[in-house]
Structure formats: structure tokens, C-alpha cells
Design a protein around this motif. Structure first.
Motif, PDB file in Angstrom:
ATOM      1  N   VAL A 476     -30.519 -29.827  -5.410  1.00 28.71           N
ATOM      2  CA  VAL A 476     -31.598 -28.840  -5.335  1.00 28.71           C
ATOM      3  C   VAL A 476     -32.884 -29.484  -4.838  1.00 28.71           C
ATOM      4  N   GLY A 477     -33.201 -30.652  -5.372  1.00 24.93           N
ATOM      5  CA  GLY A 477     -34.457 -31.309  -5.023  1.00 24.93           C
ATOM      6  C   GLY A 477     -34.546 -31.710  -3.565  1.00 24.93           C
ATOM      7  N   PHE A 478     -33.413 -32.158  -2.994  1.00 24.19           N
ATOM      8  CA  PHE A 478     -33.436 -32.652  -1.616  1.00 24.19           C
ATOM      9  C   PHE A 478     -32.834 -31.660  -0.634  1.00 24.19           C
ATOM     10  N   GLY A 479     -32.256 -30.603  -1.147  1.00 25.53           N
ATOM     11  CA  GLY A 479     -31.649 -29.627  -0.244  1.00 25.53           C
ATOM     12  C   GLY A 479     -30.483 -30.198   0.525  1.00 25.53           C
ATOM     13  N   ILE A 480     -29.763 -31.162  -0.090  1.00 23.11           N
ATOM     14  CA  ILE A 480     -28.611 -31.786   0.560  1.00 23.11           C
ATOM     15  C   ILE A 480     -27.341 -31.124   0.044  1.00 23.11           C
ATOM     16  N   LEU A 481     -26.505 -30.712   0.952  1.00 21.81           N
ATOM     17  CA  LEU A 481     -25.262 -30.034   0.595  1.00 21.81           C
ATOM     18  C   LEU A 481     -24.150 -31.063   0.499  1.00 21.81           C
ATOM     19  N   SER A 482     -23.715 -31.336  -0.710  1.00 23.97           N
ATOM     20  CA  SER A 482     -22.682 -32.351  -0.922  1.00 23.97           C
ATOM     21  C   SER A 482     -21.296 -31.731  -0.826  1.00 23.97           C
ATOM     22  N   THR A 483     -20.300 -32.595  -0.724  1.00 21.05           N
ATOM     23  CA  THR A 483     -18.916 -32.138  -0.675  1.00 21.05           C
ATOM     24  C   THR A 483     -18.545 -31.395  -1.951  1.00 21.05           C
ATOM     25  N   MET A 484     -18.988 -31.909  -3.068  1.00 20.99           N
ATOM     26  CA  MET A 484     -18.681 -31.270  -4.336  1.00 20.99           C
ATOM     27  C   MET A 484     -19.283 -29.876  -4.415  1.00 20.99           C
ATOM     28  N   ARG A 485     -20.503 -29.733  -3.935  1.00 27.17           N
ATOM     29  CA  ARG A 485     -21.161 -28.427  -3.941  1.00 27.17           C
ATOM     30  C   ARG A 485     -20.429 -27.454  -3.028  1.00 27.17           C
ATOM     31  N   ARG A 533     -15.662 -24.087   6.868  1.00 31.48           N
ATOM     32  CA  ARG A 533     -14.881 -23.144   6.058  1.00 31.48           C
ATOM     33  C   ARG A 533     -15.781 -22.361   5.111  1.00 31.48           C
ATOM     34  N   VAL A 534     -16.623 -23.079   4.378  1.00 26.05           N
ATOM     35  CA  VAL A 534     -17.495 -22.408   3.407  1.00 26.05           C
ATOM     36  C   VAL A 534     -18.523 -21.541   4.124  1.00 26.05           C
ATOM     37  N   GLY A 535     -19.048 -22.006   5.231  1.00 23.43           N
ATOM     38  CA  GLY A 535     -19.996 -21.204   6.000  1.00 23.43           C
ATOM     39  C   GLY A 535     -19.369 -19.919   6.505  1.00 23.43           C
ATOM     40  N   ALA A 536     -18.095 -20.023   6.922  1.00 28.53           N
ATOM     41  CA  ALA A 536     -17.386 -18.823   7.388  1.00 28.53           C
ATOM     42  C   ALA A 536     -17.192 -17.818   6.257  1.00 28.53           C
ATOM     43  N   TYR A 537     -16.977 -18.302   5.037  1.00 33.26           N
ATOM     44  CA  TYR A 537     -16.818 -17.386   3.901  1.00 33.26           C
ATOM     45  C   TYR A 537     -18.049 -16.496   3.721  1.00 33.26           C
ATOM     46  N   HIS A 587     -30.256 -15.940  -3.442  1.00 32.18           N
ATOM     47  CA  HIS A 587     -29.404 -16.654  -4.403  1.00 32.18           C
ATOM     48  C   HIS A 587     -29.534 -18.176  -4.256  1.00 32.18           C
ATOM     49  N   LYS A 588     -30.560 -18.618  -3.506  1.00 35.78           N
ATOM     50  CA  LYS A 588     -30.852 -20.054  -3.347  1.00 35.78           C
ATOM     51  C   LYS A 588     -29.628 -20.836  -2.855  1.00 35.78           C
ATOM     52  N   MET A 589     -28.970 -20.280  -1.880  1.00 39.82           N
ATOM     53  CA  MET A 589     -27.821 -20.956  -1.283  1.00 39.82           C
ATOM     54  C   MET A 589     -28.307 -22.089  -0.379  1.00 39.82           C
ATOM     55  N   PRO A 590     -27.472 -23.085  -0.133  1.00 39.95           N
ATOM     56  CA  PRO A 590     -27.882 -24.230   0.702  1.00 39.95           C
ATOM     57  C   PRO A 590     -28.328 -23.800   2.094  1.00 39.95           C
ATOM     58  N   LYS A 591     -29.267 -24.535   2.629  1.00 41.71           N
ATOM     59  CA  LYS A 591     -29.843 -24.212   3.936  1.00 41.71           C
ATOM     60  C   LYS A 591     -28.777 -24.183   5.033  1.00 41.71           C
ATOM     61  N   LEU A 593     -25.703 -23.197   4.929  1.00 46.78           N
ATOM     62  CA  LEU A 593     -24.985 -21.924   4.923  1.00 46.78           C
ATOM     63  C   LEU A 593     -25.882 -20.798   5.426  1.00 46.78           C
ATOM     64  N   VAL A 594     -27.153 -20.840   5.072  1.00 47.91           N
ATOM     65  CA  VAL A 594     -28.103 -19.837   5.573  1.00 47.91           C
ATOM     66  C   VAL A 594     -28.211 -19.932   7.087  1.00 47.91           C
ATOM     67  N   ASP A 595     -28.272 -21.156   7.602  1.00 44.75           N
ATOM     68  CA  ASP A 595     -28.370 -21.352   9.055  1.00 44.75           C
ATOM     69  C   ASP A 595     -27.142 -20.798   9.767  1.00 44.75           C
ATOM     70  N   ILE A 596     -25.953 -21.028   9.213  1.00 42.55           N
ATOM     71  CA  ILE A 596     -24.721 -20.526   9.841  1.00 42.55           C
ATOM     72  C   ILE A 596     -24.729 -19.003   9.883  1.00 42.55           C
ATOM     73  N   ALA A 597     -25.131 -18.387   8.758  1.00 41.12           N
ATOM     74  CA  ALA A 597     -25.193 -16.921   8.722  1.00 41.12           C
ATOM     75  C   ALA A 597     -26.208 -16.387   9.732  1.00 41.12           C
ATOM     76  N   GLU A 598     -27.309 -17.101   9.910  1.00 38.35           N
ATOM     77  CA  GLU A 598     -28.371 -16.652  10.804  1.00 38.35           C
ATOM     78  C   GLU A 598     -28.026 -16.877  12.267  1.00 38.35           C
ATOM     79  N   GLN A 599     -27.216 -17.895  12.550  1.00 39.40           N
ATOM     80  CA  GLN A 599     -26.965 -18.310  13.927  1.00 39.40           C
ATOM     81  C   GLN A 599     -25.598 -17.897  14.459  1.00 39.40           C
ATOM     82  N   HIS A 600     -24.727 -17.307  13.631  1.00 38.23           N
ATOM     83  CA  HIS A 600     -23.335 -17.136  14.066  1.00 38.23           C
ATOM     84  C   HIS A 600     -23.172 -16.117  15.191  1.00 38.23           C
TER      85      HIS A 600
END
Length: 718
Positions: A476-485, A533-537, A587-591, A593-600
Motif C-alpha cells: 500500500v505504501g509504495f503502490g507496488i503490486l507483488s506476486t502474492m497480491r 491474467r489478473v488485469g484481464a479479470y 476499491h483502492k486496487m493497484p495502479k 490494474l487501473v491502468d489496464i482497465a483504462e488503456q485496454h
């Protein structure tokens, strides 16, 4: 203002290079400050000939060069001079004496023959002429010029001597000189040996003049035949000096005990070890500075070569620094606690925590570097209460524990896998502890074995628990999307995915199909398949607001767009992008995923409604029927954009075959390429070919076995 916004403000002020350089500079200074007390030598206020107020031990092993030189000089002095016996010198001196007597006889004979030839009258030649002739012969025929040593008086006495007396003197001299010279004679023995020879000549009863001449010849013939060899002597001295082991002051050795007088030798040792406050040394600090430079350089060089956006690299730099410093602080605290306990608390240090966090948040390469550098730091921090020393055992323990954490997390890092990795790290820790204890062959009690086993197990589990606890704050603090997330967000139980499934089931199925296509294509070109995959979801989340306006959700119902003007339909279709982005941000989703939704959809044209408006003779601009964008900025967004279009197009085919699928995929990719939709992402023509090939293989596998049941009606897709 939260932490992430605070970092963004700093980024706006500083350029990427300045920001990264500042982070690594601060990291180096903190590393130097944390390790400073561990390398700072403990110094004492001691004076020469004062009494020590405490027992002082050596903090390190060092050679006492002065003592070593002293011991080697003593060893060299014990080597006696080497003398070499020249046996041939006896024969040489005998031959020399014989030659002198022969020349004397020869001169007398020549003078006698000369007188006999002159009228038969015998004329006595002056002795001076004989002497000159003898000296000329001695000088010409003898290798050693004896005339410089033997006096003229002696030669005259020999020339004037009676032949029989001369022959007697020859025999006495030759025999005695040969006998004496066959023995070993050194320089300091020459006078004594000559005295022996003189006594023998005197006792022989020779005429006085012959006796005097014989004594002088004998003294001349006796010389040293056992000579001093400086080269061989030096070789033996050097060999003896080389055999002397260096005198060392060992680590932990007592230099001076409490209450004892500090003499010159002790004071010299204290000075040599840098333990005197009056003579501080800067060498440890120079060494620490070199270590810090190497450590920070090992992190900065690969970091500068990362192929990531500047914004992400700035986040990585800050994250790397915080995790590194945090691990060092924990290490430092445990080292201070260790001084209060009799057991080695270094084995309790969660060595795998920092490498596991870096492995999840950044990549495996930096995780391995983190494990190596932390091991080096641990060898300095856990120094067994002796400043400036290196603890190799602890370094090995931290290194292998950290490497184990990275290796066991090499797959997808779910929470369960993280706990499993912690347990495996615990096993590795215990094995490492036993290795170190057994190879040291020390006396360890059963209770100590138990403590060490507990320490190793707790270290591994604590590493996993701390990693799980810290990760959410870092993400959350760094806005880094990890594999686990990402894995957590891909769960079908996620509220947003459940919402898509319930409110727009056709969109959910479409998203899953797009996810399959995008993941395989991204993995083929080396992009992040899991992110795709997650971005496509989530890319069509906005369709849940008006699900029935999208063809995949229109089951057994009339298409509502048939009753709407093209402009209204266009607004509804385009709105699903902005609605989805708004919902994801809410819903404070990672940036990412937001970028993929905005740019697809990029800035693609809604061709169906645009041409419908044109057919209705409306005065429309093409730009009004394009998505607002932006165009795909990443490879993952570009692949999802293509997969989204390809899946919808292939699904609309009544009889999909490999040939028609390939033709359709080529057409869609070519259209997007010519429309400039891929101009702003880092993707190559070669990668596009791989993407098309992967799409065709995946779609052919899905649609090749479709069976057309009787009664099925074809449905056109908008």
C-alpha cells in the motif's frame, strides 16, 4: 497526506537519477553509521610505566614484526661462520717451496758453467748479479711473485749456502710444510702453526744463515687453507631466519592484566594494536567505508540497469533501502541483546525475512544480493564482543538461511507457500547450526543443543510471519503490486470478481477467456503473465453498471441498442471504461490494474456505431466515436487490448477453423498496428508475431471441437 502521496511529491521535485542517488547515498550513510560501533576499536587511556586498571585482550590476530625480527636476528647470530677446506693448497705450497730451491740451484749452476767456459778460469761473480738473476727467474716462472714477500737477504742466504746444507734445508722445509698444510688451518691459527714449524726448523741443526732463511721461507709457505665462505654463511643465516615462525599476538590474548605494570614492550603492543587513545587509528573506518562502497555498489549497478519505468524504479529504490535498513536495525538490536545472554542469539535473527520481501516485491536477483550483503553485515555485527573482527560462522548461517528463503519462494508466492517456505527455512537453519557446531567440535551441552534448535526454527517461522505482516503495508505504501497480491486478487472469491460473475456473467466468461489468451501471450514474449491474467479479470468491471447493453450479457433478449441513436449507444459503451476505472480506484486496487482497465481500448474507433451514424446522414466526427484513451502504455495492457478484441471477434464466428482464426487474428493485429494503438508501449514486431501465434494456438485449442447441435441459432455480435 499518506505515505504514497508524500513520495509522489518528492518525485515531482527530484529527477529520477537525483532521487535514486539520494536514496543510495542515505542508505550508505546509514549502513556506515549502524556498523560504526562494531568496527570502532576500543581504546584505553594508558601511559608508559603506569598500572593497568583493567585486563586488556587483543581484539585481533596480528604479527608482532619487531619481535619477529628480533627472533630472526637471534637465529641468524647462532649460525657459525662457514669455512671451506682447500686441500689442494698443501701441494701448491710444497711446489712453491720446491721451485724456489730449484731456482736457487739453477742460478748457482748457471754461474758455475759460465765461469768454466771463460779460459778455464773460475771467476767469482758478485752476489748482486746472482740475486738479480734469481729474482728474474722467480718473477717470470712462478705464478705467485714471491720476491715481494721474501726479502733479498733471505734469497742471498740461500744463494750463498752450501749445496749440501741447502739440500738438507729443502728436505726439512718440504716435509714439515706438507705435513702441517695437510691439516686444517684457519686465519686465527696461522701464527700458532708457524711457531710449530719454526721450532722444528730450529731443532734440525742447520747452519745459522740457512736456518734463518728456512724460517722465513716456512713462515711464507704456511697460510690458511680453511677459508671463510661469506656466501655460504649468508645462505645458512637466511635459511635459519626463514625457519623462524612469525611472532603473533592472537585474538583474545591477554596483553596486560589488571594491576600489572605497563612496560615498554606492553606499551608497544598496545600501540601496535591501536588500543591507545593517544594514538588512534583510522584503518578500521577506511575498511568500513570500502565495505559500504562495495555493498551499495553491488545494489546500485544492477538497479540502474533495470528495465522498468522511472516511477517504479524510484519506488523500488526506496523499498530496497527501507527493507535493508530495517533488517540491519533488527540485527543490531539482537547483537546488543546477545551481550546480556550466554547463548548465541545471532541464530535467532530472521535472516530470510528481507530476502523474501525483496523476492516478492522486486525480483529474485535483488533478493539474492540482499542475502549476500546481509550475511556480510552480520559477520561484522555479531562480532563476539571483539570490535573489528569478522564472524564467519554467522555469515554462513545468514547467507544460507537467506538463500533458502529465496529458493523456496521461487514459485508463486501465496500466503500458504510463504508459511511453507518459512518451515523449510527453519529446517535449513537447524541443519546449518548442527553443521557449524559439529565442525567446530566444541563441548556443547544438551540444553544448549535444544536452545540452538529452537533458535533455528523460530528464525525461519519468524521470517515468514514478519514477511506476511509487513508486505501489506509495503504494497500500500509504495503502490507496488507483488506476486502474492496478484494471486490474492485472482481469487474468484474476491468481491469485485463475484460481482462481475453475478451481475454480468457473460462478461465474466469473456474476461476469463481474455485472461487465458493474455497470460499465454505475455509469457511467450517475456512479459508478466500473471499481471496480464489478473488485469484481464478486471478490465471490463465497468460493464457491471449497465450489463445488458453489452452483447455477451444479452441472453434471450432484444439488443437495447437497436432502439437507441448511435450517439447514445456510443456514450454507454465508452462509459464502461471510465466506470470501471472509477470503481477500481474506489476499491483502492493497484495502479497496474487501473491502468489496464483504462488503456485496454486505447483510442480505438467504435466502428459499428460510427458507420451507423454515417448511414443515418448525421454530421459526425470520427474522433467523437473513439475511446478517450490513453493508448496501452505497457506490454501487458497491449496484449490484453488485442486479446479482448480477438476473443470477441472469434466468438462471433459461426464456424471457426484454424485458418479463419489465423486470418481474423492477423487482420485485428494489423488494424491496431496501422491505427497507431501500439505506438506508446514497448513492444516489437517480433513479439507481435509471437502474440499472434500464441493467440491462434490457444483459440484453436478452444474452438476446434465445438459441435453444432441441431436447433442452435446463430446470434450476431455488435
Amino acid at each position: 497526506m499518506n505515505f504514497q502521496e508524500y513520495i509522489k511529491n518528492i518525485r515531482k521535485i527530484l529527477s529520477y537519477k537525483l532521487f535514486a542517488g539520494l536514496v543510495f547515498l542515505i542508505l550508505g550513510l546509514l549502513l556506515f553509521g549502524i556498523l560504526y560501533s562494531n568496527v570502532k576499536p576500543e581504546t584505553y587511556d594508558m601511559e608508559l610505566f603506569s598500572v593497568a586498571d583493567k585486563t586488556i585482550r587483543s581484539p585481533k590476530t596480528i604479527e608482532d614484526e619487531e619481535k619477529t625480527a628480533e627472533e630472526r636476528n637471534i637465529a641468524a647470530e647462532e649460525i657459525e661462520n662457514v669455512y671451506v677446506y682447500k686441500k689442494e693448497m698443501a701441494q701448491n705450497r710444497v711446489l712453491l717451496l720446491t721451485s724456489i730451491f730449484d731456482f736457487v740451484n739453477e742460478v748457482n749452476q748457471e754461474e758455475a758453467d759460465k765461469n768454466n767456459k771463460e779460459d778455464g778460469k773460475e771467476e767469482i761473480q758478485p752476489i748482486s748479479s746472482k740475486l738479480s738473476l734469481l729474482k728474474s727467474k722467480l718473477t717470470a716462472d712462478v705464478t705467485e711473485d714471491v720476491t715481494e714477500t721474501i726479502s733479498d737477504q733471505t734469497l742471498i742466504q740461500l744463494l750463498e749456502a752450501d749445496p749440501s746444507e741447502l739440500e738438507k734445508a729443502r728436505g726439512i722445509l718440504v716435509n714439515n710444510v706438507e705435513a702441517i698444510m695437510n691439516g686444517k688451518i684457519r686465519e686465527d691459527q696461522v701464527n700458532r702453526v708457524r711457531s710449530v714449524l719454526i721450532d722444528r726448523i730450529t731443532a734440525a741443526g742447520l747452519a745459522k744463515t740457512v736456518e734463518n732463511a728456512s724460517i722465513e721461507l716456512g713462515k711464507y709457505a704456511i697460510i690458511p687453507n680453511e677459508l671463510y665462505d661469506p656466501r655460504l654463511t649468508e645462505e645458512r643465516k637466511n635459511h635459519a631466519m626463514g625457519e623462524v615462525e612469525p611472532v603473533k599476538i592472537l585474538q583474545g590474548q591477554i596483553i596486560v592484566q589488571e594491576g600489572h605494570l605497563i612496560d615498554r614492550d606492553i606499551y608497544r603492543q598496545l600501540d601496535m594494536l591501536g588500543l591507545l587513545k593517544s594514538k588512534p587509528t583510522v584503518k578500521p573506518f577506511i575498511g568500513l567505508a570500502i565495505f559500504v562502497l562495495l555493498s551499495i555498489g553491488a545494489l546500485y549497478i544492477p538497479f540502474s540497469k533495470m528495465k522498468e519505468s522511472e516511477e517504479k524504479k524510484q519506488s523500488f529504490a526506496l523499498l530496497l533501502g527501507i527493507v535493508f535498513v530495517g533488517a540491519l536495525v533488527v540485527m543490531k538490536i539482537m547483537s546488543l541483546m546477545e551481550e546480556l545472554d550466554q547463548y548465541n542469539l545471532a541464530y535467532l535473527f530472521p535472516a530470510a525475512m528481507a530476502p523474501m520481501i525483496i523476492r516478492i516485491m522486486i525480483n529474485e536477483r535483488f533478493a539474492l544480493l540482499m542475502a549476500i550483503i546481509l550475511a556480510a553485515c552480520g559477520s561484522i555485527v555479531f562480532h563476539d564482543s571483539i570490535s573489528g573482527t569478522i564472524e564467519v560462522e554467522i555469515a554462513l548461517y545468514i547467507l544460507f538461511s537467506g538463500l533458502a528463503g529465496v529458493i523456496f519462494l521461487s514459485g508463486r508466492s501465496e500466503r500458504f507457500n510463504l508459511l511453507r517456505a518459512g518451515l523449510l527455512v527453519s529446517c535449513v537453519n537447524v541443519l546449518l547450526i548442527f553443521f557449524l557446531l559439529f565442525i567446530g567440535n566444541g563441548q556443547i551441552s544438551n540444553i544448549e543443543y535444544l536452545f540452538f534448535i529452537v533458535f533455528g526454527v523460530v528464525s525461519g517461522i519468524l521470517s515468514a510471519v514478519l514477511t506476511m505482516g509487513i508486505l501489506p503495508f509495503l504494497e500500500v505504501g509504495f503502490g507496488i503490486l507483488s506476486t502474492m497480491r496478484l494471486i490474492e486478487l485472482s481469487s474468484p472469491n474476491h468481491p469485485l470478481l463475484k460481482r462481475i460473475l453475478i451481475e454480468a456473467p457473460g462478461t465474466y466468461h469473456h474476461s476469463v477467456m481474455v485472461a487465458n489468451l493474455a497470460e499465454s501471450a505475455c509469457e511467450a514474449i517475456g512479459a508478466n503473465g500473471l499481471l496480464a491474467r489478473v488485469g484481464a479479470y478486471y478490465h471490463d468491471l465497468g460493464k457491471t453498471k449497465r450489463p445488458h447493453f453489452f452483447i455477451e450479457n444479452q441472453m434471450n433478449m432484444e439488443n437495447p441498442h437497436n432502439k437507441l441513436p448511435p450517439a447514445t449507444s456510443k456514450d454507454i459503451i465508452i462509459a464502461h471504461v471510465t466506470d470501471g476505472v472509477e470503481e477500481l480506484r474506489k476499491h483502492k486496487m493497484p495502479k497496474e490494474l487501473v491502468d489496464i482497465a483504462e488503456q485496454h481500448h486505447g483510442t480505438t474507433l467504435l466502428k459499428f456505431f460510427y458507420y451507423k451514424a454515417v448511414e443515418m446522414c448525421e454530421d459526425v466526427e470520427e474522433s467523437e466515436y473513439r475511446y478517450p484513451g490513453p493508448k496501452p502504455q505497457s506490454r501487458e495492457a497491449a496484449v490484453i487490448s488485442l486479446a479482448d478484441c480477438v476473443e470477441a471477434a472469434v466468438r462471433s464466428l459461426s464456424q471457426p477453423t484454424p485458418e479463419t482464426i489465423k486470418s481474423l487474428v492477423d487482420s485485428i493485429v494489423k488494424d491496431r498496428l496501422l491505427d497507431g494503438q501500439l505506438n506508446e508501449c514497448d513492444i516489437t514486431i517480433k513479439q507481435l508475431e509471437l502474440i499472434k501465434q500464441t493467440f491462434c494456438e490457444t483459440l484453436s485449442g478452444i474452438f476446434h471441437s465445438r459441435i453444432e447441435y441441431p436447433g442452435n441459432k446463430e446470434q450476431k455480435v455488435i
